[in-house]
Design a protein around this motif. Sequence first.
Motif, PDB file in Angstrom:
ATOM      1  N   CYS A  10      18.096  25.291   4.708  1.00 16.58           N
ATOM      2  CA  CYS A  10      17.876  24.138   5.577  1.00 16.58           C
ATOM      3  C   CYS A  10      16.564  23.470   5.214  1.00 16.58           C
ATOM      4  CB  CYS A  10      17.872  24.547   7.048  1.00 16.58           C
ATOM      5  SG  CYS A  10      16.534  25.661   7.510  1.00 16.58           S
ATOM      6  N   GLY A  11      16.272  22.354   5.879  1.00 20.43           N
ATOM      7  CA  GLY A  11      15.125  21.545   5.552  1.00 20.43           C
ATOM      8  C   GLY A  11      13.783  22.170   5.900  1.00 20.43           C
ATOM      9  N   SER A  12      12.798  21.878   5.059  1.00 25.78           N
ATOM     10  CA  SER A  12      11.413  22.213   5.397  1.00 25.78           C
ATOM     11  C   SER A  12      10.792  21.069   6.191  1.00 25.78           C
ATOM     12  CB  SER A  12      10.596  22.507   4.130  1.00 25.78           C
ATOM     13  OG  SER A  12      10.644  21.412   3.243  1.00 25.78           O
ATOM     14  N   GLU A  91      14.027  33.550  -8.991  1.00 22.73           N
ATOM     15  CA  GLU A  91      13.906  34.879  -8.379  1.00 22.73           C
ATOM     16  C   GLU A  91      14.099  34.796  -6.868  1.00 22.73           C
ATOM     17  OE1 GLU A  91      10.166  36.597  -9.492  1.00 22.73           O
ATOM     18  OE2 GLU A  91      10.623  36.515 -11.637  1.00 22.73           O
ATOM     19  N   ARG A  92      13.591  33.741  -6.276  1.00 20.28           N
ATOM     20  CA  ARG A  92      13.746  33.553  -4.831  1.00 20.28           C
ATOM     21  C   ARG A  92      15.226  33.529  -4.452  1.00 20.28           C
ATOM     22  NH1 ARG A  92      12.032  27.954  -1.710  1.00 20.28           N
ATOM     23  NH2 ARG A  92      11.220  28.915   0.187  1.00 20.28           N
ATOM     24  N   LYS A  93      16.006  32.670  -5.133  1.00 25.32           N
ATOM     25  CA  LYS A  93      17.431  32.544  -4.802  1.00 25.32           C
ATOM     26  C   LYS A  93      18.185  33.843  -5.066  1.00 25.32           C
ATOM     27  CE  LYS A  93      17.643  28.606  -7.085  1.00 25.32           C
ATOM     28  NZ  LYS A  93      18.122  27.376  -7.724  1.00 25.32           N
ATOM     29  N   ALA A  94      17.858  34.517  -6.159  1.00 24.78           N
ATOM     30  CA  ALA A  94      18.535  35.775  -6.471  1.00 24.78           C
ATOM     31  C   ALA A  94      18.246  36.828  -5.406  1.00 24.78           C
ATOM     32  CB  ALA A  94      18.112  36.279  -7.847  1.00 24.78           C
ATOM     33  N   LEU A  95      16.999  36.908  -4.939  1.00 18.05           N
ATOM     34  CA  LEU A  95      16.664  37.893  -3.914  1.00 18.05           C
ATOM     35  C   LEU A  95      17.293  37.523  -2.575  1.00 18.05           C
ATOM     36  CD1 LEU A  95      15.223  40.443  -3.033  1.00 18.05           C
ATOM     37  CD2 LEU A  95      13.119  39.087  -2.743  1.00 18.05           C
ATOM     38  N   MET A  96      17.291  36.242  -2.241  1.00 16.95           N
ATOM     39  CA  MET A  96      17.941  35.818  -0.998  1.00 16.95           C
ATOM     40  C   MET A  96      19.428  36.174  -1.019  1.00 16.95           C
ATOM     41  SD  MET A  96      15.887  32.207  -0.551  1.00 16.95           S
ATOM     42  CE  MET A  96      16.824  31.495   0.770  1.00 16.95           C
ATOM     43  N   GLU A  97      20.070  35.950  -2.161  1.00 16.62           N
ATOM     44  CA  GLU A  97      21.489  36.310  -2.276  1.00 16.62           C
ATOM     45  C   GLU A  97      21.677  37.810  -2.118  1.00 16.62           C
ATOM     46  OE1 GLU A  97      25.042  37.862  -3.838  1.00 16.62           O
ATOM     47  OE2 GLU A  97      23.193  38.032  -5.000  1.00 16.62           O
ATOM     48  N   ASP A  98      20.810  38.573  -2.753  1.00 15.48           N
ATOM     49  CA  ASP A  98      20.915  40.032  -2.707  1.00 15.48           C
ATOM     50  C   ASP A  98      20.733  40.582  -1.298  1.00 15.48           C
ATOM     51  OD1 ASP A  98      21.183  42.572  -4.145  1.00 15.48           O
ATOM     52  OD2 ASP A  98      19.065  42.873  -3.644  1.00 15.48           O
ATOM     53  N   LEU A  99      19.878  39.961  -0.514  1.00 16.72           N
ATOM     54  CA  LEU A  99      19.566  40.444   0.834  1.00 16.72           C
ATOM     55  C   LEU A  99      20.577  39.992   1.884  1.00 16.72           C
ATOM     56  CD1 LEU A  99      15.702  39.755   0.836  1.00 16.72           C
ATOM     57  CD2 LEU A  99      16.816  42.009   0.818  1.00 16.72           C
ATOM     58  N   SER A 100      21.514  39.139   1.513  1.00 17.75           N
ATOM     59  CA  SER A 100      22.374  38.474   2.481  1.00 17.75           C
ATOM     60  C   SER A 100      23.845  38.845   2.344  1.00 17.75           C
ATOM     61  CB  SER A 100      22.233  36.951   2.336  1.00 17.75           C
ATOM     62  OG  SER A 100      20.885  36.574   2.466  1.00 17.75           O
ATOM     63  N   GLY A 109      17.378  18.678   2.427  1.00 17.84           N
ATOM     64  CA  GLY A 109      17.288  17.786   1.284  1.00 17.84           C
ATOM     65  C   GLY A 109      17.668  18.465  -0.015  1.00 17.84           C
ATOM     66  N   PHE A 110      16.985  18.094  -1.084  1.00 17.44           N
ATOM     67  CA  PHE A 110      17.344  18.585  -2.410  1.00 17.44           C
ATOM     68  C   PHE A 110      17.338  20.111  -2.499  1.00 17.44           C
ATOM     69  CE2 PHE A 110      15.604  14.433  -4.372  1.00 17.44           C
ATOM     70  CZ  PHE A 110      16.856  13.847  -4.344  1.00 17.44           C
ATOM     71  N   GLY A 111      16.328  20.749  -1.914  1.00 16.41           N
ATOM     72  CA  GLY A 111      16.248  22.211  -1.970  1.00 16.41           C
ATOM     73  C   GLY A 111      17.439  22.867  -1.303  1.00 16.41           C
ATOM     74  N   TYR A 113      20.439  21.502  -0.888  1.00 18.72           N
ATOM     75  CA  TYR A 113      21.614  21.271  -1.729  1.00 18.72           C
ATOM     76  C   TYR A 113      21.611  22.197  -2.938  1.00 18.72           C
ATOM     77  CZ  TYR A 113      21.692  16.844   0.879  1.00 18.72           C
ATOM     78  OH  TYR A 113      21.688  15.887   1.862  1.00 18.72           O
ATOM     79  N   ASP A 114      20.445  22.369  -3.541  1.00 20.18           N
ATOM     80  CA  ASP A 114      20.320  23.250  -4.708  1.00 20.18           C
ATOM     81  C   ASP A 114      20.767  24.660  -4.357  1.00 20.18           C
ATOM     82  OD1 ASP A 114      19.244  24.311  -7.284  1.00 20.18           O
ATOM     83  OD2 ASP A 114      17.726  25.181  -5.980  1.00 20.18           O
ATOM     84  N   GLU A 115      20.252  25.186  -3.265  1.00 21.68           N
ATOM     85  CA  GLU A 115      20.592  26.558  -2.862  1.00 21.68           C
ATOM     86  C   GLU A 115      22.072  26.668  -2.507  1.00 21.68           C
ATOM     87  OE1 GLU A 115      16.216  27.717  -1.024  1.00 21.68           O
ATOM     88  OE2 GLU A 115      17.629  26.565   0.187  1.00 21.68           O
ATOM     89  N   LEU A 116      22.570  25.710  -1.745  1.00 17.23           N
ATOM     90  CA  LEU A 116      23.975  25.714  -1.352  1.00 17.23           C
ATOM     91  C   LEU A 116      24.892  25.679  -2.575  1.00 17.23           C
ATOM     92  CD1 LEU A 116      26.380  25.377   0.620  1.00 17.23           C
ATOM     93  CD2 LEU A 116      25.867  22.905   0.597  1.00 17.23           C
TER      94      LEU A 116
END
Length: 195
Positions: A10-12, A91-100, A109-111, A113-116
Motif C-alpha cells: 500500500c501507499g507510503s 531482498e525486501r520483496k523476497a523476504l516479504m514473500e517468504d514471511l507471508s 503508487g508505483f511501489g 504496483y511493483d510489489e503487486l
Amino acid sequence: MTIQSICLFCGSNSGGNPAYAEAARDLGGELAARDITLVYGGGNIGLMGIAADAALAAGGRVIGVIPGFLRDKEVAHDGLSELHITQTMHERKALMEDLSGGFIALPGGFGTYDELFEMLTWGQLSVHQKPIGLLNVAGFFDPLLAMVQHGVREGFIHEANLALFVVADTLPVLLERMNQYRANPAAKWLSHDSI
C-alpha cells in the motif's frame, strides 16, 4: 486454507480519499482480531503506517521489512514486533514473500504496483502458490483491472490467469475469497492458436 500471515502492499502516502486511510485502519485491526500477522514495508507513514499502528493497537503481531537506504526516507517504524533491514529492494520483496502466507494490495503508487505485479508474476510462474487480494476501496483498482482485461484481449495475458488474484470491495469478503484460493496457473506462454 487458513492464512496465518498477510503481506500488505500500500501507499507510503495516505491518498486523497479518507476511505483509503479508513480501509488501512480496518485492515490492521481485523488482521489482529483474526490473529493474522501483518507483514509490510516497515514504514510509519502513509497507509502502511496507519495499518501497522491499527494492528499493534489491537494487540496484533506486525513485521516490517525495509531496505537500509529507505529506513530514513520512509521513517522506519520503531514499535513493531520485528523489523528486518535488507540491503536492496529485491531482498525486501523476497523476504516479504517468504514471511507471508498471502498478499493484499490497498491503494498506492508505483511501489505498490511493483510489489503487486511481482507477486502476480511469481504466482503465474509457480514460484509461490499464495493468494493475492486487491481490496478495491472506492473503486481504486477499477482502471488497473480494466488494463489487465485489455492485456487479455490483446493476447498478452492468459484469461485463466485472472484467477491468480481475487478482488473485493470489503475486507471480510476478500479474506474469505483468499482463504478459498487454490493455485492453478495456466501456462504463461500463449501461442497464436490459443488467443
